[in-house]
Structure formats: structure tokens, C-alpha cells
Design a protein around this motif. Structure first.
Motif, PDB file in Angstrom:
ATOM      1  N   LEU A  81      -9.161 -39.945  12.939  1.00  0.00           N
ATOM      2  CA  LEU A  81      -8.273 -40.482  13.946  1.00  0.00           C
ATOM      3  C   LEU A  81      -6.884 -39.862  14.024  1.00  0.00           C
ATOM      4  O   LEU A  81      -6.078 -39.987  14.859  1.00  0.00           O
ATOM      5  CB  LEU A  81      -8.113 -41.798  13.733  1.00  0.00           C
ATOM      6  N   GLY A  82      -6.629 -39.066  12.779  1.00  0.00           N
ATOM      7  CA  GLY A  82      -5.418 -38.235  12.613  1.00  0.00           C
ATOM      8  C   GLY A  82      -4.877 -38.255  11.326  1.00  0.00           C
ATOM      9  O   GLY A  82      -5.240 -38.974  10.400  1.00  0.00           O
ATOM     10  N   ASN A  83      -4.028 -37.396  11.170  1.00  0.00           N
ATOM     11  CA  ASN A  83      -3.344 -37.143   9.756  1.00  0.00           C
ATOM     12  C   ASN A  83      -2.200 -38.139   9.509  1.00  0.00           C
ATOM     13  O   ASN A  83      -1.444 -38.390  10.383  1.00  0.00           O
ATOM     14  CB  ASN A  83      -2.518 -35.813   9.437  1.00  0.00           C
ATOM     15  N   LEU A  84      -2.365 -38.803   8.590  1.00  0.00           N
ATOM     16  CA  LEU A  84      -1.203 -40.074   8.149  1.00  0.00           C
ATOM     17  C   LEU A  84      -0.104 -39.282   7.435  1.00  0.00           C
ATOM     18  O   LEU A  84       0.854 -39.793   7.302  1.00  0.00           O
ATOM     19  CB  LEU A  84      -1.944 -40.924   7.356  1.00  0.00           C
ATOM     20  N   GLY A  85      -0.477 -38.095   6.620  1.00  0.00           N
ATOM     21  CA  GLY A  85       0.774 -37.502   5.926  1.00  0.00           C
ATOM     22  C   GLY A  85       0.490 -36.497   4.979  1.00  0.00           C
ATOM     23  O   GLY A  85      -0.718 -36.583   4.537  1.00  0.00           O
ATOM     24  N   PHE A  86       1.154 -35.541   4.811  1.00  0.00           N
ATOM     25  CA  PHE A  86       1.172 -34.611   3.630  1.00  0.00           C
ATOM     26  C   PHE A  86       2.264 -34.767   2.718  1.00  0.00           C
ATOM     27  O   PHE A  86       3.126 -35.289   3.128  1.00  0.00           O
ATOM     28  CB  PHE A  86       1.485 -33.102   4.260  1.00  0.00           C
ATOM     29  N   GLU A  87       1.919 -34.677   1.470  1.00  0.00           N
ATOM     30  CA  GLU A  87       2.675 -34.753   0.201  1.00  0.00           C
ATOM     31  C   GLU A  87       2.573 -33.941  -0.625  1.00  0.00           C
ATOM     32  O   GLU A  87       1.560 -32.988  -0.811  1.00  0.00           O
ATOM     33  CB  GLU A  87       2.696 -36.369  -0.010  1.00  0.00           C
ATOM     34  N   GLU A  88       3.616 -33.534  -1.410  1.00  0.00           N
ATOM     35  CA  GLU A  88       3.463 -32.787  -2.616  1.00  0.00           C
ATOM     36  C   GLU A  88       2.954 -31.407  -2.400  1.00  0.00           C
ATOM     37  O   GLU A  88       2.283 -30.823  -2.799  1.00  0.00           O
ATOM     38  CB  GLU A  88       2.602 -33.356  -3.584  1.00  0.00           C
ATOM     39  N   VAL A  89       3.593 -30.818  -1.102  1.00  0.00           N
ATOM     40  CA  VAL A  89       3.163 -29.625  -0.555  1.00  0.00           C
ATOM     41  C   VAL A  89       4.020 -28.393  -1.453  1.00  0.00           C
ATOM     42  O   VAL A  89       5.232 -28.637  -1.543  1.00  0.00           O
ATOM     43  CB  VAL A  89       3.708 -29.499   0.860  1.00  0.00           C
ATOM     44  N   LYS A  90       3.194 -27.731  -2.033  1.00  0.00           N
ATOM     45  CA  LYS A  90       3.799 -26.332  -2.929  1.00  0.00           C
ATOM     46  C   LYS A  90       3.250 -25.193  -2.549  1.00  0.00           C
ATOM     47  O   LYS A  90       1.848 -25.014  -2.175  1.00  0.00           O
ATOM     48  CB  LYS A  90       3.432 -26.727  -4.512  1.00  0.00           C
ATOM     49  N   PHE A  91       3.860 -24.273  -2.656  1.00  0.00           N
ATOM     50  CA  PHE A  91       3.621 -22.857  -2.405  1.00  0.00           C
ATOM     51  C   PHE A  91       3.861 -22.060  -3.732  1.00  0.00           C
ATOM     52  O   PHE A  91       4.968 -21.600  -3.679  1.00  0.00           O
ATOM     53  CB  PHE A  91       4.514 -22.284  -1.223  1.00  0.00           C
ATOM     54  N   PRO A  92       2.977 -22.197  -4.652  1.00  0.00           N
ATOM     55  CA  PRO A  92       3.352 -21.490  -6.007  1.00  0.00           C
ATOM     56  C   PRO A  92       3.401 -19.959  -5.913  1.00  0.00           C
ATOM     57  O   PRO A  92       3.971 -19.385  -6.838  1.00  0.00           O
ATOM     58  CB  PRO A  92       2.360 -21.930  -6.956  1.00  0.00           C
ATOM     59  N   LYS A  93       2.513 -19.255  -5.155  1.00  0.00           N
ATOM     60  CA  LYS A  93       2.703 -17.752  -5.006  1.00  0.00           C
ATOM     61  C   LYS A  93       2.887 -17.415  -3.485  1.00  0.00           C
ATOM     62  O   LYS A  93       2.541 -17.931  -2.546  1.00  0.00           O
ATOM     63  CB  LYS A  93       1.331 -17.288  -5.455  1.00  0.00           C
ATOM     64  N   PRO A  94       3.420 -16.340  -3.169  1.00  0.00           N
ATOM     65  CA  PRO A  94       3.683 -15.915  -1.799  1.00  0.00           C
ATOM     66  C   PRO A  94       2.449 -15.387  -1.140  1.00  0.00           C
ATOM     67  O   PRO A  94       1.380 -15.094  -1.746  1.00  0.00           O
ATOM     68  CB  PRO A  94       4.809 -14.775  -2.123  1.00  0.00           C
ATOM     69  N   VAL A  95       2.372 -15.574   0.241  1.00  0.00           N
ATOM     70  CA  VAL A  95       1.445 -14.720   0.890  1.00  0.00           C
ATOM     71  C   VAL A  95       1.927 -13.555   1.627  1.00  0.00           C
ATOM     72  O   VAL A  95       3.184 -13.673   1.967  1.00  0.00           O
ATOM     73  CB  VAL A  95       0.806 -15.676   1.916  1.00  0.00           C
TER      74      VAL A  95
END
Length: 157
Positions: A81-95
Motif C-alpha cells: 500500500l506504500g512505503n512508510l519510511g526509510f531510515e538509517e540510509v548509508k552510502f559506505p562506498k561510492p558508485v
């Protein structure tokens, strides 16, 4: 429908999604321009030569969106029915342009909805991994998932 219903998710289940995507310069340029992220780190090759990476980085929000798209096919396609939220989003290495991304999803919890009889909340951990087996995105997400329709629930009993 390929997506799973609330009852079909088990805590600890891990999905190694088969879909992989090689990220191109066009992906990065289009996404950065569409979202008005005009940071030279994404768009300017000459500028980026002088940075710690020596080349342009792929926009991290594109990678987060890619994670959401890849994982949806095996888990939530048609049953969310949908996303309720994102948390603790990390980008430890580059793309970088040319990197190939795969996604792993783990179900880290679930509970019934307190306000809706037809759904529950499933908590996911998503990891994007490049061709060097480096984690390039790690996040947690809560999704509002449909419960099994009555006829399917009766057949499952």
C-alpha cells in the motif's frame, strides 16, 4: 501477483534479488538533471578529477531509488500500500559509471497495522552491492503490506 502478502513474510528471510543493473553515465546525468542536483561531483568530469575519487560519483539518491526498484519485484510488487519510511540510509562506498549493482533484502521484523484491518507493516533492510562485493547502500525501510485476501487465507489454512 509476484509480491508477497504480510503473512508470507518471515522475519530473518533473505532475498538475493536476481535483477542486476549496470549504472551508466546517462543514468547519472539524467537523474541529476531531473532532480536539479547540479553538483559538479556528479556532472563535471574535469572538476571531479580533482576530488578524492578522481572521477564523477553516481548520485546516491539514484542508487537508493534503484534499490527500491530492484527489491520490489520479489517482495512487494502489487501487494504494498506504500512505503512508510526509510531510515538509517548509508552510502559506505561510492558508485561510479560502469558499476553493476545487485540488491539483498532481509526481513527484519513485522507487525499488524494498528489502524487498518487489511494490512501490516514489514520492516526491511536493503543492501546494494557492487561487482567488487562492496556495500554501496545500506538502509532500513518500513512498508505497509496487504494481508492475504480472505479466499487465499482460507485456502492456506
Amino acid at each position: 501477483m509476484p509480491g508477497l502478502y504480510f503473512e508470507e513474510f518471515e522475519e530473518g528471510a533473505v532475498f538475493e534479488h536476481a535483477t542486476r543493473r549496470t549504472v551508466t553515465e546517462a543514468d547519472n546525468m539524467l537523474f541529476s538533471n531531473m532532480t536539479l542536483n547540479l553538483a559538479p561531483l556528479h556532472l563535471d568530469a574535469e572538476y571531479s578529477k580533482g576530488t578524492i575519487y578522481g572521477q564523477r560519483l553516481v548520485n546516491s539518491l539514484f542508487i537508493l531509488g534503484l534499490v527500491g526498484g530492484i527489491c520490489m519485484q520479489d517482495t512487494t510488487h502489487g501487494t504494498t500500500l506504500g512505503n512508510l519510511g526509510f531510515e538509517e540510509v548509508k552510502f559506505p562506498k561510492p558508485v561510479f559509471h560502469g558499476d553493476t549493482i545487485r540488491v539483498r533484502t532481509e526481513v527484519i521484523g513485522k507487525r499488524l497495522s494498528k489502524s487498518r484491518d487489511d494490512s501490516g507493516i514489514v520492516f526491511f533492510r536493503h543492501q546494494a552491492i557492487n561487482q567488487r562485493d562492496e556495500i554501496v547502500c545500506d538502509c532500513r525501510r518500513a512498508g505497509l503490506m496487504l494481508k492475504l485476501p480472505a479466499e487465499k487465507a482460507a485456502a492456506a489454512s
